[in-house]
Design a protein around this motif. Structure first.
Motif, PDB file in Angstrom:
ATOM      1  N   ALA A  82      87.218  16.918  56.007  1.00  0.00           N
ATOM      2  CA  ALA A  82      85.852  16.920  56.170  1.00  0.00           C
ATOM      3  C   ALA A  82      85.701  15.606  56.524  1.00  0.00           C
ATOM      4  CB  ALA A  82      85.338  17.214  54.555  1.00  0.00           C
ATOM      5  N   SER A  83      84.735  15.529  57.644  1.00  0.00           N
ATOM      6  CA  SER A  83      84.514  14.075  58.093  1.00  0.00           C
ATOM      7  C   SER A  83      82.739  14.195  58.666  1.00  0.00           C
ATOM      8  CB  SER A  83      85.233  14.032  59.560  1.00  0.00           C
ATOM      9  OG  SER A  83      85.021  12.869  60.085  1.00  0.00           O
ATOM     10  N   ILE A  84      82.310  12.740  58.200  1.00  0.00           N
ATOM     11  CA  ILE A  84      81.022  12.829  58.414  1.00  0.00           C
ATOM     12  C   ILE A  84      80.711  11.981  59.686  1.00  0.00           C
ATOM     13  CG2 ILE A  84      80.443  12.678  55.652  1.00  0.00           C
ATOM     14  CD1 ILE A  84      79.897   9.715  56.335  1.00  0.00           C
ATOM     15  N   ASP A  85      79.483  12.030  60.200  1.00  0.00           N
ATOM     16  CA  ASP A  85      78.872  11.460  61.407  1.00  0.00           C
ATOM     17  C   ASP A  85      78.665  10.003  60.791  1.00  0.00           C
ATOM     18  OD1 ASP A  85      77.547   9.985  63.362  1.00  0.00           O
ATOM     19  OD2 ASP A  85      76.622  11.926  63.959  1.00  0.00           O
ATOM     20  N   VAL A  86      79.732   9.189  61.132  1.00  0.00           N
ATOM     21  CA  VAL A  86      79.561   7.740  60.597  1.00  0.00           C
ATOM     22  C   VAL A  86      78.466   7.031  61.182  1.00  0.00           C
ATOM     23  CG1 VAL A  86      80.763   5.754  60.353  1.00  0.00           C
ATOM     24  CG2 VAL A  86      82.112   7.777  60.253  1.00  0.00           C
ATOM     25  N   LYS A  87      78.230   7.105  62.380  1.00  0.00           N
ATOM     26  CA  LYS A  87      76.982   6.391  63.180  1.00  0.00           C
ATOM     27  C   LYS A  87      75.884   6.747  62.565  1.00  0.00           C
ATOM     28  CE  LYS A  87      75.176   5.778  67.861  1.00  0.00           C
ATOM     29  NZ  LYS A  87      75.218   6.200  69.363  1.00  0.00           N
ATOM     30  N   ARG A  88      75.678   8.297  62.277  1.00  0.00           N
ATOM     31  CA  ARG A  88      74.430   8.537  61.756  1.00  0.00           C
ATOM     32  C   ARG A  88      74.388   8.057  60.205  1.00  0.00           C
ATOM     33  NH1 ARG A  88      72.329  12.814  58.664  1.00  0.00           N
ATOM     34  NH2 ARG A  88      70.288  13.574  59.383  1.00  0.00           N
ATOM     35  N   ARG A  89      75.378   7.841  59.600  1.00  0.00           N
ATOM     36  CA  ARG A  89      75.311   7.335  58.150  1.00  0.00           C
ATOM     37  C   ARG A  89      74.936   6.205  58.023  1.00  0.00           C
ATOM     38  NH1 ARG A  89      78.660   7.114  53.193  1.00  0.00           N
ATOM     39  NH2 ARG A  89      78.932   9.308  52.993  1.00  0.00           N
ATOM     40  N   LYS A  90      75.289   5.360  58.867  1.00  0.00           N
ATOM     41  CA  LYS A  90      75.004   3.842  59.168  1.00  0.00           C
ATOM     42  C   LYS A  90      73.720   3.539  59.412  1.00  0.00           C
ATOM     43  CE  LYS A  90      79.580   1.571  60.403  1.00  0.00           C
ATOM     44  NZ  LYS A  90      80.217   0.992  61.526  1.00  0.00           N
ATOM     45  N   ALA A  91      73.240   4.508  60.203  1.00  0.00           N
ATOM     46  CA  ALA A  91      71.629   4.344  60.553  1.00  0.00           C
ATOM     47  C   ALA A  91      70.833   4.753  59.255  1.00  0.00           C
ATOM     48  CB  ALA A  91      71.493   5.413  61.335  1.00  0.00           C
ATOM     49  N   VAL A  92      71.368   5.796  58.709  1.00  0.00           N
ATOM     50  CA  VAL A  92      70.529   6.248  57.365  1.00  0.00           C
ATOM     51  C   VAL A  92      70.752   4.955  56.301  1.00  0.00           C
ATOM     52  CG1 VAL A  92      70.552   7.592  55.353  1.00  0.00           C
ATOM     53  CG2 VAL A  92      70.835   8.592  57.830  1.00  0.00           C
ATOM     54  N   MET A  93      71.930   4.385  56.053  1.00  0.00           N
ATOM     55  CA  MET A  93      72.049   3.373  55.095  1.00  0.00           C
ATOM     56  C   MET A  93      71.330   2.090  55.409  1.00  0.00           C
ATOM     57  SD  MET A  93      76.102   3.373  54.071  1.00  0.00           S
ATOM     58  CE  MET A  93      76.734   2.816  55.493  1.00  0.00           C
ATOM     59  N   ARG A  94      71.029   1.709  56.590  1.00  0.00           N
ATOM     60  CA  ARG A  94      70.243   0.694  57.072  1.00  0.00           C
ATOM     61  C   ARG A  94      68.703   1.035  56.548  1.00  0.00           C
ATOM     62  NH1 ARG A  94      73.210   0.698  62.248  1.00  0.00           N
ATOM     63  NH2 ARG A  94      71.696   2.087  63.080  1.00  0.00           N
ATOM     64  N   ALA A  95      68.169   2.140  56.729  1.00  0.00           N
ATOM     65  CA  ALA A  95      66.920   2.500  56.484  1.00  0.00           C
ATOM     66  C   ALA A  95      66.734   2.568  54.886  1.00  0.00           C
ATOM     67  CB  ALA A  95      66.411   3.731  56.765  1.00  0.00           C
ATOM     68  N   HIS A  96      67.937   3.066  54.299  1.00  0.00           N
ATOM     69  CA  HIS A  96      67.832   3.266  52.389  1.00  0.00           C
ATOM     70  C   HIS A  96      67.975   1.521  51.997  1.00  0.00           C
ATOM     71  CE1 HIS A  96      69.102   5.483  49.058  1.00  0.00           C
ATOM     72  NE2 HIS A  96      68.294   4.688  48.582  1.00  0.00           N
ATOM     73  N   SER A  97      68.958   0.749  52.465  1.00  0.00           N
ATOM     74  CA  SER A  97      68.671  -0.512  51.974  1.00  0.00           C
ATOM     75  C   SER A  97      67.481  -1.267  52.393  1.00  0.00           C
ATOM     76  CB  SER A  97      70.045  -1.148  52.605  1.00  0.00           C
ATOM     77  OG  SER A  97      71.169  -0.792  52.382  1.00  0.00           O
ATOM     78  N   ALA A  98      66.987  -0.979  53.447  1.00  0.00           N
ATOM     79  CA  ALA A  98      65.672  -1.583  53.702  1.00  0.00           C
ATOM     80  C   ALA A  98      64.627  -1.054  52.676  1.00  0.00           C
ATOM     81  CB  ALA A  98      65.316  -1.175  55.039  1.00  0.00           C
ATOM     82  N   THR A  99      64.648   0.141  52.307  1.00  0.00           N
ATOM     83  CA  THR A  99      63.492   0.498  51.353  1.00  0.00           C
ATOM     84  C   THR A  99      63.491  -0.363  49.798  1.00  0.00           C
ATOM     85  OG1 THR A  99      65.154   2.233  50.169  1.00  0.00           O
ATOM     86  CG2 THR A  99      63.537   2.887  51.875  1.00  0.00           C
ATOM     87  N   HIS A 100      64.885  -0.839  49.521  1.00  0.00           N
ATOM     88  CA  HIS A 100      65.152  -1.600  48.245  1.00  0.00           C
ATOM     89  C   HIS A 100      64.157  -2.998  48.614  1.00  0.00           C
ATOM     90  CE1 HIS A 100      68.138   0.659  45.845  1.00  0.00           C
ATOM     91  NE2 HIS A 100      67.560   1.383  46.816  1.00  0.00           N
ATOM     92  N   LEU A 101      64.670  -3.499  49.852  1.00  0.00           N
ATOM     93  CA  LEU A 101      63.966  -4.858  50.183  1.00  0.00           C
ATOM     94  C   LEU A 101      62.404  -4.645  50.336  1.00  0.00           C
ATOM     95  CD1 LEU A 101      66.487  -5.932  52.789  1.00  0.00           C
ATOM     96  CD2 LEU A 101      66.398  -6.710  50.520  1.00  0.00           C
ATOM     97  N   LEU A 102      61.814  -3.628  50.786  1.00  0.00           N
ATOM     98  CA  LEU A 102      60.648  -3.277  50.728  1.00  0.00           C
ATOM     99  C   LEU A 102      59.964  -3.279  49.509  1.00  0.00           C
ATOM    100  CD1 LEU A 102      57.861  -2.525  52.493  1.00  0.00           C
ATOM    101  CD2 LEU A 102      58.652  -0.195  52.371  1.00  0.00           C
ATOM    102  N   ASP A 103      60.601  -2.520  48.462  1.00  0.00           N
ATOM    103  CA  ASP A 103      60.209  -2.255  47.140  1.00  0.00           C
ATOM    104  C   ASP A 103      59.917  -3.847  46.645  1.00  0.00           C
ATOM    105  OD1 ASP A 103      59.029  -1.290  44.854  1.00  0.00           O
ATOM    106  OD2 ASP A 103      61.313  -0.836  44.165  1.00  0.00           O
TER     107      ASP A 103
END
Length: 890
Positions: free
Chosen positions: A562-583
């Motif tokens: 089972a292998s995830i799309d790493v490039k996509r995961r990284k892009a999602v993580m960039r946005a998720h970590s940014a929500t914490h900084l935004l909060d």
């Protein structure tokens, strides 16, 4: 000679706290009105409520002797606020507390000393009457308190009153409880009911309770079995406003100095006078009480909403605003009273002045929003009320009340109050029945949507919960297929080209939850490829990998990679970590009232909903954006830990309000304390990897909830490139260099504005000439000039402009202008000063002409507007004006 000293409320508060400091007590500031870690309370309603952990022994107090003046809100009888002089929502409770230190002897002696000593309050001891618990079959009488009052304080036995459990025993279900001793003050015969035997305990206003000390000495097991507590406590409560009433010799809390000063401000705004009438007094008391409560609640972080404490605040503000309308104030005004509330209280609560702009803005926004609701709602309510009365009914329909609430957003509590003011009853049972039916319809609608087509699949016990290993791994090669689902039915194998759901025993794929979208990728084996396009987690803990088998045959029991799309995961993580900084940035720039209200995290894109009362200014948005990007540039390390929930809270982790958490939680810490939040999502290891953070929009999604949409990483770079391209295109269109674009745009706008002004001047001249032509053709009716005209292709503004000109040019004019747009007629009637003086009113004219054309309207004596729908009757309507005027002039 003892006489009540006219101490001010603020003076009494300081005296009380200072007195108990001399007795070794630690003075604590008032706790917030928002309970901390206490789900049993909506708002703090007593002095001891915030200190429950100290009483129960769960938490060590800062000192075993404490004194406070606690802000309190009670809304159990909000409908009686204003109707009586006794009821209020906001009050302050003075208290002295002992946690396993002193007990009855000291508590009684100090109470007596504070109230009677001429160094302190100096009340006449002959006017004070203590009460003690009389005892019952389960709990002994409080003979110890009686003895202290009688033998040590010297109160004659006949002046010590013994009351039952209802009056002199404090308990709340199981747990610590005990007898209490109250002190009553005799205000004199003039305050009494005049009935024979009127004494302490009478419901009249003569004997007023000023002190209540609870002796917490028993533990109730919930079945009325009482055992002595090892740690005995003292909990004293004394209403500050009530003591001020006694000292100032005034009838009620509304007459106390600081409260009356607020009422004076309200009378200044409304023009109403206190004592003018019962109805006026009710409205003034409602406004005064509710604005006090609202100011303190907002200061402590409560925001108007449709549930919980937010609804309490919204209800108070709406009720106060409506009573303002009853006093003739139709524009928002409550926010202007805030300064007086703050001025009267800032000495002890300096945070009020510090947050004044914020408090004022919240109230003003809520007032303006409610004004839109109440104006339309009042008219519809009036029509419904008239129908009921026309039928001779005394009960207002629950269906009508539901329609007001559901269709027009009119609050049920206001409907109920207004119905009662009309001497009618509301069919509340029918209202709640329709509310329940609506909820059931909504529930069925949700059920009809299903749950992505697979929620109904029942797995046996042989299908285990999926183990998520995606925090540490982006790919694994030893996962086992434990279930397959095709068209909502379990299958043993799937063939190429089939869309299906695959359940694995473990997976690196993150399932969509907490606002973060699911991972994409592949599940594969020799000659087998399954493309994963979505992952959901069901209630049983199974990860449902949705997708399509592109080659091979996949069977239950197969071992797969089972292998995830790493490039996509990284892009999602960039946005998720940014929500914490935004909060973090939003809380810093806007205030601690900001709470996350939902989010969506996708590839380099995020949507963040948060509680706030108004749109962010350009300056606020710039500060938020800058703060997030500064945190990115700082390159804070990001660490995640799984901690016991209490340890996580001590670390300062922020939880989503209303979310349920287990005993252990995952904590994401950015910058060693810069941002610490509960979160189960996937994140970067350093904030620098977020890239450029760019806010693309900010707008409202619900009352009191705002939304920010933003981009990170490559999506932000794409935005910047597009913006740069548009900048060059705009510069070329305006024949300017990019650096000169602003000045060129401003110059062009000034030229456009000048041209627009010239056009308006020409239009005005044209309208003036047209007005002169109309007046030249006016008909003489008595001493008045009457004219009617149909103006083609005109809007309401042009009609008003023309009407103003006619009225200004000829004081004796009566004019009716009309314009037709499709099947709709718009009328304007104006009357000059001389015409109005002769009894001709524009509002009456409009009612007549619109009635002829199947419409309605109204307005002032000198100007009124209305509409109609029967265009064929327009000529008849205009022809009726001469006769109408002649009839009025006899």
């Amino acid at each position: 000679m003892y006489d009540p000293k006219p101490f001010g409320l603020n003076e009494l508060r300081e005296m009380f706290l200072s007195f108990f400091e001399t007795k070794g007590h630690l003075r604590l500031p008032s706790f917030s009105l928002i309970p901390q870690n206490d789900a049993s309370l909506l708002l703090i309603n007593s002095g001891m409520a915030p200190m429950k952990p100290f009483f129960t022994g769960e938490q060590e107090p800062p000192r075993h002797r404490v004194t406070t003046c606690q802000k309190c809100i009670r809304t159990g009888d909000i409908e009686n606020i204003g109707k009586t002089a006794r009821h209020g929502t906001y009050f302050e409770m003075l208290g002295n507390f002992s946690f396993g230190d002193y007990f009855k002897k000291e508590a009684i002696h100090w109470a007596w000393e504070f109230l009677t000593s001429k160094e302190w309050v100096g009340l006449d001891p002959e006017r004070l009457y203590p009460s003690v618990f009389a005892g019952n079959e389960t709990t002994p009488a409080d003979d110890e308190a009686f003895r202290i009052w009688n033998e040590e304080i010297g109160i004659p036995a006949e002046r010590i009153f013994k009351f039952g459990k209802e009056d002199n025993f404090w308990e709340h279900g199981s747990g610590p409880c005990g007898p209490c001793s109250e002190i009553y003050y005799d205000r004199g015969e003039q305050w009494g009911c005049g009935k024979p035997g009127c004494t302490v305990g009478c419901d009249c206003d003569r004997y007023i309770e000023v002190w209540n000390v609870v002796f917490s000495q028993f533990d109730n097991d919930g079945e009325n079995h009482y055992t002595e507590l090892k740690q005995k406590n003292i909990d004293t409560g004394m209403g500050l406003e009530r003591l001020a009433c006694v000292c100032q010799g005034v009838p009620s809390l509304f007459d106390v100095d600081t409260v009356m000063n607020i009422t004076r401000k309200v009378t200044e705004i409304t023009g109403a006078s206190y004592g003018q009438s019962h109805a006026t007094d009710v409205s003034l008391r409602v406004i005064t009480d509710h604005i006090r409560s609202a100011t303190f609640m907002i200061c402590d972080g409560v925001l108007p909403s449709n549930e919980g404490r937010g609804y309490v605040l919204r209800r108070l503000l709406r009720r106060a605003a409506r009573h303002g309308k009853l006093l003739g104030v139709n524009d928002p005004f409550l926010y202007t009273v805030c300064d007086t509330v703050i001025h009267e209280n800032e000495g002890h609560y300096p945070e009020l002045r510090e947050r004044q702009d914020y408090i004022t803005k919240v109230i003003r926004v809520e007032e303006e929003n409610f004004a839109k609701t109440i104006d339309s709602g009042l008219k519809i309510f009036g029509d419904m009320l008239a129908e009921h009365k026309a039928k001779g009914e005394t009960t207002f329909s629950g269906a009508d009340a539901f329609k007001l609430y559901d269709t027009y957003g009119f609050p049920i509590d206001l409907t109920l109050e207004m119905v009662e003011e009309q001497g009618m009853k509301l069919d509340e049972a029918e209202f709640h029945k329709q509310m329940d039916e609506q909820r059931q319809r909504a529930r069925k609608a949700r059920e009809a949507l299903g749950d992505l087509g697979w929620a109904g699949v029942e797995f046996g016990k042989d299908v285990p919960e999926t183990e998520f290993v995606g925090y540490e791994n982006t790919a694994i090669d030893d996962a086992k297929v434990v279930a397959l689902v095709v068209e909502n039915e379990q299958a043993e194998e799937i063939m190429p080209g089939v869309e299906a759901i695959v359940v694995l025993d473990k997976t690196p794929f993150y399932a969509e939850m907490g606002g973060q979208v699911a991972d994409h990728g592949t599940i594969s084996a020799d000659g087998v490829t399954f493309q994963v396009t979505d992952v959901q987690k069901n209630k049983g803990g199974k990860y449902m990998h949705t997708g399509k088998l592109t080659q091979g045959v996949l069977k239950v029991g197969d071992t797969v990679s089972a292998s995830i799309d790493v490039k996509r995961r990284k892009a999602v993580m960039r946005a998720h970590s940014a929500t914490h900084l935004l909060d973090k940035a939003l809380r810093t720039v806007l205030g601690d009232h900001v709470h996350q209200a939902g989010s969506l995290v996708e590839e380099d894109r995020l949507r963040f909903d948060f509680t706030h009362f108004s749109a962010l200014t350009a300056e606020e948005l710039a500060k938020v954006s800058a703060m997030v990007n500064e945190a990115v540039l700082e390159g804070y390390d990001i660490h995640t830990d799984v901690l016991p929930i209490e340890e996580a809270k001590k670390k300062g982790a922020i939880a989503l309000f209303g979310e349920k958490y287990g005993d252990t939680v995952r904590v994401v810490d950015m910058g060693s304390g810069y941002s610490v939040e509960f979160c189960g999502g996937t994140h970067l290891d350093n904030t620098a990897k977020v890239g450029v953070f760019h806010i693309s929009s900010e707008f409202s999604v619900a009352s009191g909830v705002r939304r920010i949409e933003a981009t990170t990483g490559k999506a932000s770079l794409d935005v910047m490139n597009r913006n740069q391209e548009m900048l060059f295109q705009a510069a070329a269109a305006l024949k300017a260099k990019p650096g000169e674009l602003r000045e060129k745009a401003e110059q062009t706008m000034l030229e456009v504005k000048a041209l627009h002004q010239m056009v308006e001047k020409f239009k005005a001249k044209e309208s003036a000439g047209e007005a002169d032509r109309f007046l030249f053709g006016a008909r003489q009716v008595g001493e008045l000039k009457v004219l009617t005209a149909t103006i083609p292709e005109a809007d309401a503004n042009k009609l008003r402009q023309m009407g103003d000109m006619l009225r200004d040019k000829a004081p004796n004019v009566v004019a009716v202008l009309a314009t037709v747009n499709g099947e709709k007629i718009t009328f304007l009637a104006v009357c000059g000063k001389e015409a109005v003086a002769k009894g001709i009113k524009a509002g009456e004219i409009i009612k007549n002409v619109t009635a002829i054309c199947g419409g309605k309207g109204g307005g002032k004596p000198d100007s009124a507007m209305g509409g109609g729908t029967n265009v064929l009757k327009l000529d008849d309507a205009l022809a009726s004006i001469d006769d109408f005027v002649a009839g009025k002039l006899n």
